[in-house]
Design a protein around this motif. Sequence first.
Motif, short mmCIF file in Angstrom:
data_model
loop_
_atom_site.label_atom_id
_atom_site.label_comp_id
_atom_site.label_asym_id
_atom_site.label_seq_id
_atom_site.Cartn_x
_atom_site.Cartn_y
_atom_site.Cartn_z
N ILE A 121 1.15 -1.25 -10.36
CA ILE A 121 1.23 -1.24 -8.89
C ILE A 121 0.87 0.16 -8.40
O ILE A 121 1.57 1.13 -8.65
CB ILE A 121 2.63 -1.64 -8.42
CG1 ILE A 121 3.01 -3.02 -9.00
CG2 ILE A 121 2.70 -1.68 -6.89
CD1 ILE A 121 4.47 -3.36 -8.86
N HIS A 122 -0.23 0.24 -7.71
CA HIS A 122 -0.84 1.48 -7.19
C HIS A 122 -0.03 2.00 -6.00
O HIS A 122 0.49 1.21 -5.20
CB HIS A 122 -2.26 1.11 -6.77
CG HIS A 122 -3.16 2.23 -6.41
ND1 HIS A 122 -3.00 2.96 -5.26
CD2 HIS A 122 -4.28 2.72 -7.01
CE1 HIS A 122 -3.97 3.86 -5.17
NE2 HIS A 122 -4.75 3.74 -6.23
N PRO A 123 0.09 3.32 -5.84
CA PRO A 123 0.88 3.84 -4.72
C PRO A 123 0.38 3.46 -3.34
O PRO A 123 1.16 3.48 -2.37
CB PRO A 123 0.83 5.37 -4.93
CG PRO A 123 -0.32 5.62 -5.84
CD PRO A 123 -0.40 4.41 -6.72
N HIS A 124 -0.88 3.06 -3.21
CA HIS A 124 -1.38 2.66 -1.90
C HIS A 124 -0.98 1.24 -1.52
O HIS A 124 -1.24 0.81 -0.38
CB HIS A 124 -2.91 2.78 -1.86
CG HIS A 124 -3.39 4.16 -1.54
ND1 HIS A 124 -3.38 4.67 -0.25
CD2 HIS A 124 -3.87 5.15 -2.32
CE1 HIS A 124 -3.85 5.91 -0.26
NE2 HIS A 124 -4.15 6.22 -1.51
N PHE A 125 -0.37 0.49 -2.45
CA PHE A 125 -0.06 -0.92 -2.18
C PHE A 125 1.44 -1.20 -2.28
O PHE A 125 1.84 -2.33 -2.52
CB PHE A 125 -0.85 -1.81 -3.13
CG PHE A 125 -2.33 -1.75 -2.91
CD1 PHE A 125 -2.95 -2.53 -1.95
CD2 PHE A 125 -3.11 -0.87 -3.66
CE1 PHE A 125 -4.31 -2.45 -1.73
CE2 PHE A 125 -4.49 -0.78 -3.45
CZ PHE A 125 -5.09 -1.58 -2.48
N LEU A 126 2.26 -0.21 -2.05
CA LEU A 126 3.70 -0.40 -2.18
C LEU A 126 4.29 -1.18 -1.01
O LEU A 126 5.39 -1.73 -1.13
CB LEU A 126 4.39 0.95 -2.32
CG LEU A 126 4.02 1.75 -3.58
CD1 LEU A 126 4.88 3.00 -3.69
CD2 LEU A 126 4.16 0.91 -4.83
N SER A 127 3.58 -1.27 0.09
CA SER A 127 4.08 -2.06 1.22
C SER A 127 4.12 -3.55 0.87
O SER A 127 4.85 -4.32 1.50
CB SER A 127 3.20 -1.85 2.46
OG SER A 127 1.87 -2.27 2.21
N THR A 180 -4.49 -2.84 -9.15
CA THR A 180 -3.96 -1.99 -8.08
C THR A 180 -2.83 -2.68 -7.32
O THR A 180 -1.97 -2.01 -6.77
CB THR A 180 -5.06 -1.61 -7.08
OG1 THR A 180 -5.67 -2.81 -6.57
CG2 THR A 180 -6.11 -0.73 -7.74
N GLN A 181 -2.84 -4.01 -7.31
CA GLN A 181 -1.85 -4.74 -6.51
C GLN A 181 -1.51 -6.07 -7.18
O GLN A 181 -2.33 -6.65 -7.89
CB GLN A 181 -2.38 -4.97 -5.10
CG GLN A 181 -3.76 -5.58 -5.07
CD GLN A 181 -4.43 -5.42 -3.73
OE1 GLN A 181 -3.90 -5.84 -2.70
NE2 GLN A 181 -5.60 -4.79 -3.70
N VAL A 182 -0.31 -6.54 -6.92
CA VAL A 182 0.20 -7.73 -7.59
C VAL A 182 -0.68 -8.94 -7.29
O VAL A 182 -0.91 -9.78 -8.17
CB VAL A 182 1.66 -8.00 -7.14
CG1 VAL A 182 2.19 -9.28 -7.77
CG2 VAL A 182 2.54 -6.81 -7.52
N SER A 183 -1.19 -9.05 -6.09
CA SER A 183 -1.98 -10.22 -5.70
C SER A 183 -3.27 -10.37 -6.50
O SER A 183 -3.88 -11.45 -6.50
CB SER A 183 -2.32 -10.15 -4.21
OG SER A 183 -3.08 -8.99 -3.91
#
Length: 257
Positions: free
Chosen positions: A62-68, A38-41
């Motif tokens: 990369i999930h749309p909730h983690f674009l920040s 869901t996220q790069v980290s």
Amino acid sequence: MFVDSHCHLDFPCFSEDFTSLIAALEQKKIKKVIIPATQVSHWERIEILAQQHASIYYSLGIHPHFLSDLGANDLTLLSKKLSSGDNKCIALGEIGLDKFASATTQQQEAVFVAQLLIAERLGLPIILHCVKRQGRVLALLKKHNFTQGGVYHAFSGSLEVADAFIALGFKLGVGGVITHPQAKQVRQTVTQLPLDALILETDAPDMPIYQQQSAINNPLNIISIFNELCLLRSEPKAQLATQLYTNVHNIFPLSDD
């Protein structure tokens, strides 16, 4: 035998009893689990889990909730990692559009399309996250001539929407929502869909099953989801199990048993 096609085993809630959980999955003949990033980290942790456990496969995206949290070079890094030749990495995802994500529609679409193009270039299926944006996702898939197919994760739409995604080469992820008696539309829809379009998923620790006793959803619940699907469908139980297992292997390059 079963595959949980969507399970976030990289989340901290599974860390403490991870080894016991993997053993329990094997005992219940849940032979494979796919972890969608869901996220790069989380990418590195997911890769390590797949290296350590033969039953674990994964996708990166990369999930749309983690674009920040998106860095300037993250899409380049994604392309590089997906090109590395790791046979445990079997898709790009989860990616998509979400009405309730904090990122703007413009940013969501830009990152989604960029990832679509990477998947198309590398010949990878995608794991699709789509919330209240089905029409736009379909339009973007067609506009950019996406041909690799994938899975519409957590499908809960109408027969018409299902048919539109199936026509583009997508399987439909069937999860805990079908165990809820009030989910009448999706329960009716899964009785009408072609069996070769369905795959099972838990989305653990999210998407709990009906009257779940534990605090978090668990990949062992794939058995409860399967049993509910058996009640909804007319095919014999053995036929359902075999076809669902085959369906996952038809969309993802998993190893043979």
